[in-house]
Design a protein around this motif. Structure first.
Motif, PDB file in Angstrom:
ATOM      1  N   GLU A   1       0.837  -1.308  -0.131  1.00  8.63           N
ATOM      2  CA  GLU A   1      -0.040  -0.083  -0.043  1.00  8.63           C
ATOM      3  C   GLU A   1       0.741   1.017  -0.027  1.00  8.63           C
ATOM      4  OE1 GLU A   1      -4.207   1.569   2.077  1.00  8.63           O
ATOM      5  OE2 GLU A   1      -2.721   0.749   3.322  1.00  8.63           O
ATOM      6  N   LEU A   2       0.586   2.223  -0.768  1.00  2.07           N
ATOM      7  CA  LEU A   2       1.424   3.377  -1.070  1.00  2.07           C
ATOM      8  C   LEU A   2       0.291   4.641  -0.699  1.00  2.07           C
ATOM      9  CD1 LEU A   2       3.742   5.316  -1.939  1.00  2.07           C
ATOM     10  CD2 LEU A   2       2.896   5.007  -4.184  1.00  2.07           C
ATOM     11  N   VAL A   3       0.787   5.241   0.230  1.00  2.45           N
ATOM     12  CA  VAL A   3      -0.077   6.412   0.927  1.00  2.45           C
ATOM     13  C   VAL A   3       0.758   7.602   0.357  1.00  2.45           C
ATOM     14  CG1 VAL A   3      -1.170   7.456   2.575  1.00  2.45           C
ATOM     15  CG2 VAL A   3      -1.189   5.193   2.406  1.00  2.45           C
TER      16      VAL A   3
ATOM     17  N   PRO B   1       0.371  -0.130  11.136  1.00  5.11           N
ATOM     18  CA  PRO B   1       1.652   0.675  10.915  1.00  5.11           C
ATOM     19  C   PRO B   1       2.090   0.632   9.563  1.00  5.11           C
ATOM     20  CG  PRO B   1       1.616  -0.943  12.821  1.00  5.11           C
ATOM     21  CD  PRO B   1       0.380  -1.155  12.156  1.00  5.11           C
ATOM     22  N   PHE B   2       2.615   2.054   9.090  1.00  3.26           N
ATOM     23  CA  PHE B   2       3.511   2.244   8.204  1.00  3.26           C
ATOM     24  C   PHE B   2       4.890   1.901   8.363  1.00  3.26           C
ATOM     25  CE2 PHE B   2       0.334   5.588   7.898  1.00  3.26           C
ATOM     26  CZ  PHE B   2      -0.310   5.623   6.605  1.00  3.26           C
ATOM     27  N   GLU B   3       5.483   0.921   7.340  1.00  3.37           N
ATOM     28  CA  GLU B   3       6.846   0.184   7.481  1.00  3.37           C
ATOM     29  C   GLU B   3       7.779   1.040   6.983  1.00  3.37           C
ATOM     30  OE1 GLU B   3       5.816  -4.293   7.562  1.00  3.37           O
ATOM     31  OE2 GLU B   3       4.192  -3.243   6.400  1.00  3.37           O
ATOM     32  N   ALA B   4       7.516   2.269   6.299  1.00  2.53           N
ATOM     33  CA  ALA B   4       8.565   2.892   5.662  1.00  2.53           C
ATOM     34  C   ALA B   4       7.851   4.396   5.550  1.00  2.53           C
ATOM     35  CB  ALA B   4       8.916   2.587   4.300  1.00  2.53           C
TER      36      ALA B   4
ATOM     37  N   ILE C   1       3.836   1.965   2.809  1.00  2.24           N
ATOM     38  CA  ILE C   1       4.571   3.110   2.312  1.00  2.24           C
ATOM     39  C   ILE C   1       3.857   4.369   2.630  1.00  2.24           C
ATOM     40  CG2 ILE C   1       6.319   3.994   1.091  1.00  2.24           C
ATOM     41  CD1 ILE C   1       6.096   1.143  -0.464  1.00  2.24           C
ATOM     42  N   LEU C   2       4.458   5.391   3.461  1.00  5.32           N
ATOM     43  CA  LEU C   2       3.842   6.583   3.312  1.00  5.32           C
ATOM     44  C   LEU C   2       4.939   7.354   2.888  1.00  5.32           C
ATOM     45  CD1 LEU C   2       2.074   8.655   4.523  1.00  5.32           C
ATOM     46  CD2 LEU C   2       3.071   8.787   6.912  1.00  5.32           C
ATOM     47  N   ILE C   3       4.456   8.663   2.015  1.00  7.68           N
ATOM     48  CA  ILE C   3       5.236   9.719   1.683  1.00  7.68           C
ATOM     49  C   ILE C   3       4.787  10.934   1.642  1.00  7.68           C
ATOM     50  CG2 ILE C   3       6.456  10.215  -0.404  1.00  7.68           C
ATOM     51  CD1 ILE C   3       6.532   7.522  -1.836  1.00  7.68           C
TER      52      ILE C   3
END
Length: 217
Positions: free
Chosen positions: A6-8, A55-58, A150-152
């Motif tokens: 998952e990309l957020v 949880p976000f892992e990156a 992943i959170l950006i």
């Protein structure tokens, strides 16, 4: 279908240069406006609730000050530190940096996307050069964290680059297509795998700003 990666992507809060309509490159960006800080705090509360459940892992950010400010506010709420990826910085503006956007667009005949292979100012990247840089960086991040969340903390342009990458948009389609990205808008891409092992990226949300009208949402 099971969700794997998952990309957020969350756009930064309003910056001082957004409020004044000036180009915010390395020189022109002076960080978040007071309104932008409030937006970022509301975004951080929302993401902290989500992080507590799944949880976000990156966590990644970009070097421009408005994104660093936003990432710091998010990171404090999530107890995470963003890894800064230089290649995810916004476009390199050259001599346009710090000047009024209306002046740059008038001289160029529109925004950079309108003529994507021509520099819009002396020393600037072309829009397609920016997209090549940003999509390459995003592809590397997705490969590095396959199967994870992943959170950006991003620019609006980062979100557009993610759509170009994951929708596999050819040039002729990009010229007639755009994406609204409000400050702190959340975009969510999910990689699904079904029982036939068919793998597909699905856009689950774009420009979600419910946290600005309902901070507890």
């Amino acid at each position: 279908m099971a969700i794997t990666t998952e990309l957020v992507l969350a756009r930064h809060g309003e910056a001082n240069n957004n409020a004044t309509g000036t180009v915010g490159g390395e020189r022109g960006c002076t960080g978040l406006s007071p309104q932008g800080r409030e937006q970022a705090h509301r975004l951080a509360l929302r993401l902290a609730d989500e992080h507590a459940e799944h949880p976000f892992e990156a966590f990644y950010g970009t070097p421009r000050r408005r994104v660093r400010d936003t990432a710091n506010i998010i990171g404090q709420a999530l107890s995470l530190t963003a890894t800064v990826v230089d290649a995810l910085r916004g476009p390199d503006h050259g001599d346009a940096d710090g000047r009024p956007w209306h002046e740059i667009k008038t001289a160029f005949g529109g925004p950079p996307q309108h003529d994507p292979d021509r520099p819009y100012a002396t020393g600037s990247e072309t829009w397609n050069q920016y997209l090549e840089r940003a999509t390459t960086a995003l592809r590397q991040i997705l490969a590095r964290h396959a199967g994870r969340r992943i959170l950006i903390a991003a620019h609006g342009e980062t979100i557009e680059a993610a759509h170009v990458l994951l929708l596999q948009l050819p040039l002729e389609v990009r010229l007639g297509l755009g994406f609204v990205t409000d400050h702190t808008g959340v975009t969510r891409w999910q990689h699904h795998v079904n029982r036939f092992d068919r793998r597909v990226w699905m856009l689950a949300a774009h420009n979600d700003i419910r946290h600005l009208t309902n901070p507890q949402g």
